[in-house]
Every structure is written in structure tokens, then in C-alpha cells.
Design an enzyme around this catalytic site. Structure first.
Site, PDB file in Angstrom:
ATOM      1  CB  VAL A 195       3.665  -0.296 -10.724  1.00  0.00           C
ATOM      2  CG1 VAL A 195       3.129  -1.094 -11.937  1.00  0.00           C
ATOM      3  CG2 VAL A 195       2.728   1.116 -10.330  1.00  0.00           C
ATOM      4  CB  ALA A 198       2.619   4.290  -0.146  1.00  0.00           C
ATOM      5  CB  SER A 199       2.070   4.328   4.781  1.00  0.00           C
ATOM      6  OG  SER A 199       1.524   5.586   4.297  1.00  0.00           O
ATOM      7  CG  ASP A 343       2.835  13.605   2.765  1.00  0.00           C
ATOM      8  OD1 ASP A 343       3.830  13.458   3.393  1.00  0.00           O
ATOM      9  OD2 ASP A 343       2.420  12.366   2.311  1.00  0.00           O
TER      10      ASP A 343
END
Length: 692
Positions: A195, A198-199, A343
Site C-alpha cells: 500500500v 519508500a526508499s 527524519d
């Protein structure tokens, strides 16, 4: 990481999973050795694997050695693989060279405007192909709408959770290998494709078979450790070359090491789970802050299972209140406990559908040591109060300046840089603007960027960037300063107490204007987030809050300063009263010294401050203006005349019964304390006059 993209509906999943009773599996799922239902998009090889897959060819021992960042180990590993290193250097050089070449061609052909959006999209795709290290760098700048053109901002923001996923079959195999059980024994339902991606990994929505809880299952992207290891090695060598060339004052190698250490910790999902548990314990109780629960029994270094959270990205909704909640929570992280989210890009902040601020992704965290927290608060305090000499010393404490730096020259430079910004008031100070203004001064005086500082600055800068996207005039420092002021006024740290003492007493003279500023700013925290504004007149509310704070245990240090100054003022008031009956008003006949006059003026300001008189400041200016031409006794008479009357003191007296019981008990001790101090001062003055 856990946000469900609007383009992908929840497959056979109701909005409130808790309403399901004995649900039957409605998602395609992998059961034992049965086939996996995978979309065409998931079967395709993602661009990172396609372009940089050669980095993954490590032996089992080599892969295991990358469990944590160790530069000598990584350096030794790739010295044995020079072809991979050279191939990666060529890939990076040609990738960026190709893109910059296109930009130059656009400039030459005068088509930059037409191709602007195309080049932004191409840059995003190139960063994805290069891998996680470059995606992480792009994420750091994608939260600064004041620095990045909107078109590039839109493209780079897609790197937060909309990267092409890797194969679901690979992901499910990894889950089974890591947890040691078939998928169907772990989950009763699981989405057939991720769903969000990311990296470093991608997320599936699932339901735990044992408890029925809806969870997010994060699976690490294959090859990320090898790619990040090699890229940080290259970045560190580049940092070393810059350092040798003398082009930068900071230890860039240490900065890269700090960043790489954080990245490697972020790739350890067990570490992330422990971070999430700690973060939830420290900050989960803050009003309107949601921290998802971690399921450590289902987590390993490459698989993480946590509570499912639904919502929208914070920067996609116009909710300034939640931005304020984030600022308050960040204040607690940086300055209260020192354990902070390092982050904070927009993909890691969600506005839940019930209006809470959800924090996600706890892989990259920072630890702000107590002495650095105190130094940071002192720097903010001295900056706002324009004490640039003390600010120069703070920069040494924080490790930004070498101890050998010429303090007087630095003080002058800081004054030139910050004077205009500070003159606009603390609520109008932009954190980003301050950093920009400081740039040339940093280079001139060989400022250093300590490794810890880069993470702290990034955390604050990203937060301000998100806020600016919602409200262009928002200022993080202006919103945070009230809590800094309260922390400085109430903290038991000897370092902060000493700093407050030095700030309030300049060359032995009490600076009541600075105390007024600190108190008024600290009281802004009372109605900002933690509670609704109290109904009543503004002056009564301010008086009540000020008195309540002064007579609490936390306000003991400030209370001691106030008692000392009240005693000085009462003593001067008594002398002035005595003089008014003894002398005819001739200047030389007065027994009042300049110190007594200063104490009397301070006494007037203190009485006015706590009685809620709005005209206090203008009247004091009038006293100072006339004082130059008046005799000490005449000036004293004028000050005494301007003191509040009994009727003007009635509001403060009416508030006293409303104070907490503890504050009332301390208030009852006040007359005795003041009498003792007055007797001591009178005795000391008598001794001085007899023997001196």
C-alpha cells in the site's frame, strides 16, 4: 510509511476494522506454498534493482558484516571489489552529468520554462535509480517550500512513500524466512500488493491471525544495505577531498559518519521497534499525539509489524493546530528528553481521521545530550535578548566555534547579522532566514558543524518547512520560544540557572525588562496547546498565571530573584519616604544613592507588572526622561506618586483566593521573608555608614 495512498482503495476492508466480527479472509493471500496473487506492477523489476542491482552481489558473510555502520570494514570490503566501486562512480557521474547536460541544453535553446516540469520528473526518476542514499538526501530538501521550486517540490515529495515497489513474492518470502512461519499462520489477511513503498522498504496491510488486530507490515527492500554502504563510502571520500582542499571548516567526514550511522540504524527494524516503544512512552501521552504500537514478537531486523494508522499527510491538510502540536512535541523531544525524531519529512506526519497527529517511521532518531540542550536554549535566549557577546560563547559551547576564535570580532559580526532580524520581534524570527544570514559569518570565522548538529538543524528546518507549506508566515522559533522561556525560568540545571542570573543582572544592575519579556513569553504556553484560553479579562488571566507560576516549586529560582528585588525596592521606598519628611527637597540633602533610585524604579516596574497595569512601561520612560533634570528626591517623589493605589491593587487581591493551595501557603510566607531581608539590608547599611 503507513499512509494509504488515495489512489489505492482498501481492498475489501471496512473503514473501521474493529466492527468486523469473525471476518472471513477477503484479500488474496499467500498460504503455504500456494500461488501469490500479485499485480503486474509488483511483478515488474523496480528501477532501483534494474539500474543498481549489481550492488547486491555480496556473500552471506559480507552482507552480515553490514549490520551496522563501520567505515574501515566497508572500506576494506570494497577495496577488494574495485570494479564495483568504479562502476558505481561511473553510474553516479554519468547519471548526474546527463541530467545537468540536459538543463544546460535547455538554457542554450531557451526552453527552460517549457522543460522545467519534465526535468523535475526526470530528476526524481534518476534519484530512485541511484538508490536509497540519494532518495534520503532528496527527502531532506523536499520539505522546504521556501527553498525548492514548487514543481520540484511536488516531484521530490513523491519520494516519501510512492517509490516503485519491489516484487511482492520476494517480500512474502522474506517475511516467511525472517519470522520462520508461513504467511497464513501469521496473518489471516494481507494485501496482495504494497500500500506504500519508500526508499528502504514497503508496507503491506494485514490482520494478525492470533489477535485480529489490523497492522502494517514493513519489509526491507533487497540490496539497500549494500547500496548505502557503497554510497556512504563514496560520499566520505568526497568529504575528505573537500576537507583537504580547505574549502570547508567543518569536519565533513564526521558529518557523513553521523548520517551514515543513523541510516544503518534505520535499516535495523528491531532497533526501530525499540525506538518506537521509547517514543510512545515519552511522547504518546501528549494531547492529540498518536504513536503506533509496535509488535516486537513479529519483528526482526528486516521485518517490522506495527499498529495500522490511517490518515492524510500533514502537509496535505490545512491544520495549523496540528502543526502547533508538532512544534510542542518537538520541543519536548529536543529540549526536555533529548530523544528526537531525526527524519521528520511530511510522509512521517499524518493527520488521523479523528484529528490527531500521528508520528511514523522511528528508524532515524537522535540523542541531544543535556549539556547541548542547555547550550541550545541559552543560545536562543541570548539571541532573542540581543546578548551577542554571550551568544558567541554559546557557539563555543555547542562546538560551532573553536575556543581560540576572536570573541569580540565574532560578537560584532553576529550583531551585524542578527540585529535586523531580532528587531522584528521573536514571533517574526524565521529559523531558515537565520541560518541563511549566518552563512557568510560561519565561513569567515571557521564555524564547524558538529555531527550531532546537522540532525538537529535538519529536524527543525523540516518542521518549519511543513509549517510554511500550511501557513507562509509561520515561524518555528517564534512558536517554540515560549516553551524555551518557561524551561529556562523553571529548570533546575545549574548551567541554565547561571545563564538566567547573568541575563537578568547586567553589570550588577537588574534588567527587569528581560524578566518581563521572559514571563510574558512563558505564559503564552498556558493557552497555546495544553488548555483552552480561560474566560476572563486578559489582565486578570495574566496576573493569575504569573502569580501561580511564581509561587510554585518550579518558580522558586525566579521567586528568589523577585523577593531580592522587592526587598531592595521596599528599602529604597522607605528611605524615600523618610527623606520626604526629613528634607525640604534639595538634592544634596537627600540620602538616596543612584543604586537606591534604580531599586525604586525597579520596584515600581515590579508592582506594575504584577498588578496588571498596562501603562507601566510608558510611565517608566517618563520618569527616566524627567529624572535627568530632577533632584533624586524629586524623582523619588514622582516614582512614589506613580505607584498603584489601593484601588488599583484590588484586582490582584481578588485573585489570591483563586490560587492553588500550595501557592497560597507560599504567599503567606512572603511577608516574613520580606521583613527578614529588609532588616538585613537596614543593618548592613547602618554598619556601612558607621564604619565607612
Amino acid at each position: 510509511m503507513l499512509r494509504l495512498p488515495s489512489s489505492m482503495p482498501i481492498v475489501s476492508f471496512p473503514a473501521n476494522p474493529n466492527l468486523l466480527i469473525n471476518p472471513q479472509p477477503s484479500w488474496p493471500s499467500r498460504r503455504g506454498n500456494s500461488a501469490v496473487v500479485v499485480s503486474a506492477a509488483s511483478r515488474d523489476v523496480d528501477s532501483f534493482t534494474s539500474k543498481s542491482g549489481y550492488l547486491f552481489s555480496l556473500s552471506a558473510d559480507e552482507a552480515d558484516s553490514l549490520s551496522e555502520y563501520n567505515f574501515p570494514r566497508i572500506d576494506g570490503m570494497y577495496k577488494k571489489k574495485p570494479l564495483i566501486l568504479l562502476r558505481r562512480l561511473a553510474q553516479i557521474g554519468t547519471t548526474f552529468g546527463y541530467w545537468f547536460g540536459l538543463r544546460l541544453a535547455d538554457e542554450a535553446l531557451e526552453r527552460s520554462d517549457q522543460m522545467f516540469k519534465v526535468r523535475a520528473a526526470e530528476l526524481r526518476k534518476l534519484l530512485v535509480e541511484l538508490g536509497p542514499a540519494y532518495v534520503k538526501i532528496a527527502q531532506a530538501v523536499s520539505s522546504r517550500p521556501d527553498l525548492i521550486p514548487p514543481i520540484y517540490l511536488d516531484e521530490l515529495s513523491l519520494l516519501q512513500d510512492q517509490i516503485t515497489p519491489f516484487s511482492t513474492e520476494v517480500a512474502f518470502n522474506m517475511i516467511e524466512d525472517e519470522l520462520g512461519l508461513p504467511i497464513d499462520e501469521l496473518f489471516s489477511e494481507i494485501s496482495p500488493e504494497p500500500v506504500a513503498a519508500a526508499s528502504l522498504g514497503q508496507v503491506y496491510q494485514a490482520r494478525l491471525r492470533r489477535s485480529g488486530k489490523v497492522v502494517a507490515v514493513k519489509v526491507q527492500r533487497p540490496g539497500v544495505r549494500a547500496a548505502i554502504a557503497l554510497d556512504t563510502l563514496i560520499l566520505r571520500y568526497i568529504a575528505g577531498l573537500i576537507k583537504k582542499a580547505g574549502r570547508f571548516n567543518s569536519d565533513l567526514e564526521a558529518v557523513v559518519d553521523e548520517w551514515a550511522t543513523s541510516l544503518f540504524k534505520e535499516m535495523d527494524y528491531l532497533n526501530e521497534a525499540q525506538n518506537g516503544i521509547k517514543f510512545r512512552k515519552l511522547y504518546g501521552g501528549i494531547k492529540d499525539v498518536l504513536v503506533p504500537k509496535m509488535y516486537t514478537e513479529y519483528s526482526t531486523s528486516k521485518v517490522l509489524v506495527m499498529e495500522w494508522v490511517e490518515g492524510q499527510k500533514l502537509n496535505e491538510v490545512n491544520d495549523l493546530y496540528l502543526v502547533e502540536v508538532g512544534v510542542y512535541c518537538s520541543f519536548n523531544q529536543l529540549l526536555e528528553y533529548g530523544f528526537y525524531h531525526a527524519d521528520p519529512h511530511p510522509g512521517n506526519f499524518l493527520r488521523t481521521y479523528d484529528g490527531q497527529l500521528a508520528y511514523l517511521d522511528f528508524g532515524m532518531m537522535g540523542d541531544f545530550r543535556p549539556e547541548l540542550r542547555d547550550g541550545f536554549m541559552e543560545a536562543c535566549l541570548h539571541l532573542v535578548n540581543r546578548d551577542f557577546k554571550a551568544l558567541a560563547k554559546d557557539f563555543v559551547t555547542l562546538g560551532l566555534l573553536p575556543p581560540t576564535a576572536e570573541k569580540s570580532a565574532v560578537t560584532k559580526a553576529l550583531t551585524d547579522v542578527f540585529q535586523d532580524a531580532i528587531s522584528r520581534g521573536v514571533r517574526n524570527i524565521s529559523f531558515g532566514d537565520l541560518l541563511g544570514d549566518l552563512g557568510k559569518t560561519m565561513y569567515r570565522f571557521k564555524f564547524r558543524i558538529p555531527p550531532y548538529f546537522s540532525l538537529v538543524i535538519r529536524s527543525l528546518a523540516v518542521l518549519e518547512g511543513i509549517a510554511i507549506g500550511i501557513s507562509p508566515n509561520y515561524k518555528v522559533l517564534g512558536s517554540t520560544y515560549p516553551w524555551i522561556a518557561r524551561k529556562i525560568l523553571t529548570d533546575s540545571s545549574p548551567q541554565l540557572k547561571s545563564s538566567l542570573q547573568n541575563l537578568l543582572y547586567e553589570e550588577g544592575v537588574f534588567r527587569i525588562d528581560r524578566l518581563e519579556s521572559l514571563l510574558s513569553e512563558s505564559l503564552r504556553t498556558e493557552t497555546a496547546l495544553v488548555q483552552k484560553p480561560v474566560v476572563g479579562t486578559e489582565s486578570n488571566i495574566a496576573m493569575k498565571q504569573m502569580l501561580a507560576f511564581t509561587f510554585t516549586e518550579q518558580g522558586s529560582f525566579v521567586r528568589e530573584i523577585l523577593l531580592r528585588e522587592f526587598a531592595k525596592g521596599l528599602d529604597a521606598y522607605g528611605l524615600a519616604t523618610l527623606d520626604s519628611f526629613t528634607f525640604s527637597g534639595s538634592g544634596p540633602s537627600s540620602s538616596l544613592t543612584e543604586e537606591d533610585m534604580t531599586n525604586l524604579r525597579t520596584f515600581y516596574r515590579l508592582i506594575s507588572l504584577f498588578s496588571g497595569m498596562q501603562k507601566a512601561k510608558s510611565q517608566v520612560k517618563a520618569v527616566s526622561k524627567y529624572g535627568e533634570a530632577l533632584t533624586p528626591l524629586d524623582e523619588a517623589s514622582l516614582v512614589m506618586y506613580q505607584l498603584p493605589s489601593a484601588q488599583e491593587m484590588l484586582p490582584i487581591l481578588s485573585i489570591l483566593p483563586e490560587l492553588p493551595q500550595e501557592s497560597q501557603q507560599r504567599l503567606l510566607q512572603l511577608p516574613g521573608d520580606l521583613v527578614g531581608r529588609l532588616v538585613t539590608r537596614a543593618f548592613a547599611r547602618t554598619i556601612r555608614r558607621i564604619f565607612l
